[in-house]
Design a protein around this motif. Sequence first.
Motif, PDB file in Angstrom:
ATOM      1  N   ALA A 119       0.826  -1.221   0.000  1.00 18.90           N
ATOM      2  CA  ALA A 119       0.000   0.000   0.000  1.00 18.90           C
ATOM      3  C   ALA A 119       0.856   1.265   0.000  1.00 18.90           C
ATOM      4  CB  ALA A 119      -0.921  -0.015   1.216  1.00 18.90           C
ATOM      5  N   VAL A 120       0.444   2.252  -0.768  1.00 19.11           N
ATOM      6  CA  VAL A 120       1.188   3.519  -0.798  1.00 19.11           C
ATOM      7  C   VAL A 120       0.908   4.281   0.501  1.00 19.11           C
ATOM      8  CG1 VAL A 120       1.181   3.708  -3.315  1.00 19.11           C
ATOM      9  CG2 VAL A 120      -0.641   4.814  -2.004  1.00 19.11           C
ATOM     10  N   GLN A 128      10.338   2.055  -3.196  1.00 16.25           N
ATOM     11  CA  GLN A 128       9.240   2.897  -3.660  1.00 16.25           C
ATOM     12  C   GLN A 128       8.044   1.973  -3.868  1.00 16.25           C
ATOM     13  OE1 GLN A 128      10.285   4.145  -7.543  1.00 16.25           O
ATOM     14  NE2 GLN A 128       8.858   5.857  -7.620  1.00 16.25           N
ATOM     15  N   ARG A 129       6.845   2.377  -3.392  1.00 17.74           N
ATOM     16  CA  ARG A 129       5.671   1.536  -3.638  1.00 17.74           C
ATOM     17  C   ARG A 129       4.892   2.087  -4.826  1.00 17.74           C
ATOM     18  NH1 ARG A 129       3.695   0.114   2.536  1.00 17.74           N
ATOM     19  NH2 ARG A 129       5.502  -1.194   3.015  1.00 17.74           N
ATOM     20  N   ILE A 130       4.610   1.198  -5.771  1.00 19.72           N
ATOM     21  CA  ILE A 130       3.932   1.612  -6.998  1.00 19.72           C
ATOM     22  C   ILE A 130       2.730   0.701  -7.212  1.00 19.72           C
ATOM     23  CG2 ILE A 130       4.163   1.928  -9.489  1.00 19.72           C
ATOM     24  CD1 ILE A 130       7.275   1.989  -8.920  1.00 19.72           C
ATOM     25  N   VAL A 131       1.565   1.297  -7.326  1.00 20.28           N
ATOM     26  CA  VAL A 131       0.356   0.523  -7.633  1.00 20.28           C
ATOM     27  C   VAL A 131       0.015   0.790  -9.088  1.00 20.28           C
ATOM     28  CG1 VAL A 131      -2.106   0.264  -7.163  1.00 20.28           C
ATOM     29  CG2 VAL A 131      -0.506   0.588  -5.261  1.00 20.28           C
TER      30      VAL A 131
END
Lengths: 255, 179, 353
Positions: free
Chosen positions: C196-197, C206-209
């Motif tokens: 989850a961002v 880095q979180r990327i959805v």
Amino acid sequence: MTTVLKNVFDRPVSLKDVSTHFCPGCQHGTAHRLCAEAMDSLGVQQRAIGVASVGCSVFLYGYFDIDVVEAPHGRAPAVATGVKRVRKDDFVFTYQGDGDLAAIGTSEIIHAANRGEAISVIFVNNTTYGMTGGQMAPTTLPQQQTSTSPTGRNVASDGYPIRMAELLSGLEGVSYSCRVAVNNPKNIMAAGKAIEKAFRCQVEQGGFGFVEVLTTCPTNWGMNPLKANNRVAEEMIPYFPLGVFKDIAPMGQEV
Amino acid sequence: MTTDVFMAGFGGQGILLAGNLLAYAAIEQGLNASFFPAYGVEKRGGAANCTVIVTDGDVGSPVVGNPGQVLLFNQLSLDKFYPRVRKGGLCLINSSLAKIPEGEQRDDIDALLLPATDMAVEAGDARLVNMVMLGAFIARCEVVPMTAVKSALAGVLPERNHRFLPMNYAALDAGAARA
Amino acid sequence: MKRLFVKGNEAVAMGALEAGCRYYFGYPITPQSDIPEYISREMPKLGGTFIQAESEIASINMLLGASACGVRAMTSSSSPGISLKQEGISYMAGSELPGLIVNICRSGPGLGGIDASQADYFQSVKGGGHGGYHIIVLAPHTVQEMYDLTMLAFDLADRYRMPAMLLGDAVVGQIKEALVPHPYQQPSDLPTKEWAVSGKQGRSDQRIVKSLFLGDGELEAHNWRLHAKYKQLQDNEVRCETEHVDDADLVVTAFGSAARIVKTAARMAREEGLKVGVIRPITLFPFPIATYQQAAQTVKKMLCVELNAGQMVEDVRLAVNGKVDVAFYGRPPGAGSLPTPEEILVQIKKHCG
């Protein structure tokens, strides 16, 4: 004698150390850098969430060192609304092109703006669909030839280019709306300040800020970078005047 | 033991409130019940009907093709639903507004003709027709006790309408007295 | 717990709040508006957020954004509105985002009508948008199930990191009956949402959805991974109710509100001495293939009843793969076209003969 060296130019920490996929002379890179500098300056990189749109700007996550959600075409302001309502203390911005924001996504941008969502929107206007291959956009200038207006945009049947910054400034929910260009150092400086101001408007006041950035698309315009850059001043700015169209505190209170 | 009740009339006669009330009273009595309203696009004046199933087992189908207990509030619903009452069933008819056409009298059901709208007017308001009909029905078919219906009414009616409770109780009793 | 007398749509809203959903995004449409009406009144009291969006398209994308932040969130609508949401549902499926979508189905095509319908079966279980995906689809048939399956939908969505749909209709949405509310118990083994961002908050990664995969072979691998999850669902999450299948000559099958009518008709048939069983899928995706296959070993015939012109019957036929004959009974939905138990009984007798 000691020499003190002062670092006057560096890569913003919000930007990754990578080269971009953008075409030579494209100004997305400049706009990206200005956004990154503004995030650095406000100290929000560690709590920033970007919302990417569809088009050349989709690779946001490749260039910004922040968390990113990718939105369907035109829907970034709705996605950003969902993100911001959950992550109230985070800094949330969308970065959208003209087909995305001013054609398929008009409903989402107008209503997010009208609700006064505490988000910032960077709108990159290059008068064409870039990644899709130079088709007519809602911002394509009268008589401008594109791959779907081969004889030039006919305002009698295609309508006139939409001036989004002015249009949104008429909505109560909008705190800040302006148009900038990045075609010369002076304008780039002003654009950086405007983007920082829009971001600050969210961070400090919880307001909706909108910055329209006039940029080039040399590849789809069929021009070299220099000619493309000249077109910004010669053709675009006369139709899309630079300036601030709204600058108030959120919910109608004067600053 | 399952009792299925079908009520029909036009919007404004309180059909849905009566059905709602009956099902709620049954649930308060520890029985199972369902209240399924058929609704139209328009809010007033259109046809209104609902089916209530009361059972000590599982409520299955919320609709019934040939219901065993039928309350008909106007001519339109009589014309449509009188022939569908289950053989051996009970049919209450608001004779103020509906009458069985000549020659279509059924002798295989128990029909009760009740001038419910006139009785409602007598009780103070034509809109009490639903309570008159329901009161008569409860007296005929003790699916739930009258006391349960009366106490459920306070639960179904919004607080602001509780001053109308005595009128409604009186209408229920008037219906029961004529059953 | 006290038994309440509750409308089906309200039970969905109550179940969602009890399951910890604090974000709702929707747009009004009949016959599901009781859901946003209830939630707009009750969710803010719990510190939650209700937004009436400008369109169904915006509301599904708000759901996408909220889900990307790792919270439980939902939207609800009815058929024409669900069509508009399909773009967002496809993106959520591609981005592996959980989230609840409630469809209180009405009749179509187009504006159709507001009557009970099951004509969105295909759209729900076959991946209603583009790109070849599935979502979890649950079909409640009572007010109690509207409550219980709403909770289950959140759990399954979180466990498998994919959207879940509650598929009801105007019957189960508008009917009022007894509901026993109960406290929600979150399964202890639900995975944490490490995708989850949240802003990097000091994280190095880095979180990327996202659902765009342009690298060599990347998208194919992504799709195979999604399909592996569908297989897991098939292996672990099928839910189905059966009645008297073991000694049945005829099995009648239906889902949702049609199953209520069928169950009553089957009871009437058994009272007349006919050997009739019932199969009611509770999960429409994953579909209870094994239950049908097993029944096909012993029954002589099957009859599928739907509030449409025949959709689930195709999946039943695929499941039994020619082993037994599968007949169909149903009518395209509209005012007055809800079949009665008596009407189904006639069909049962016809196929028992």
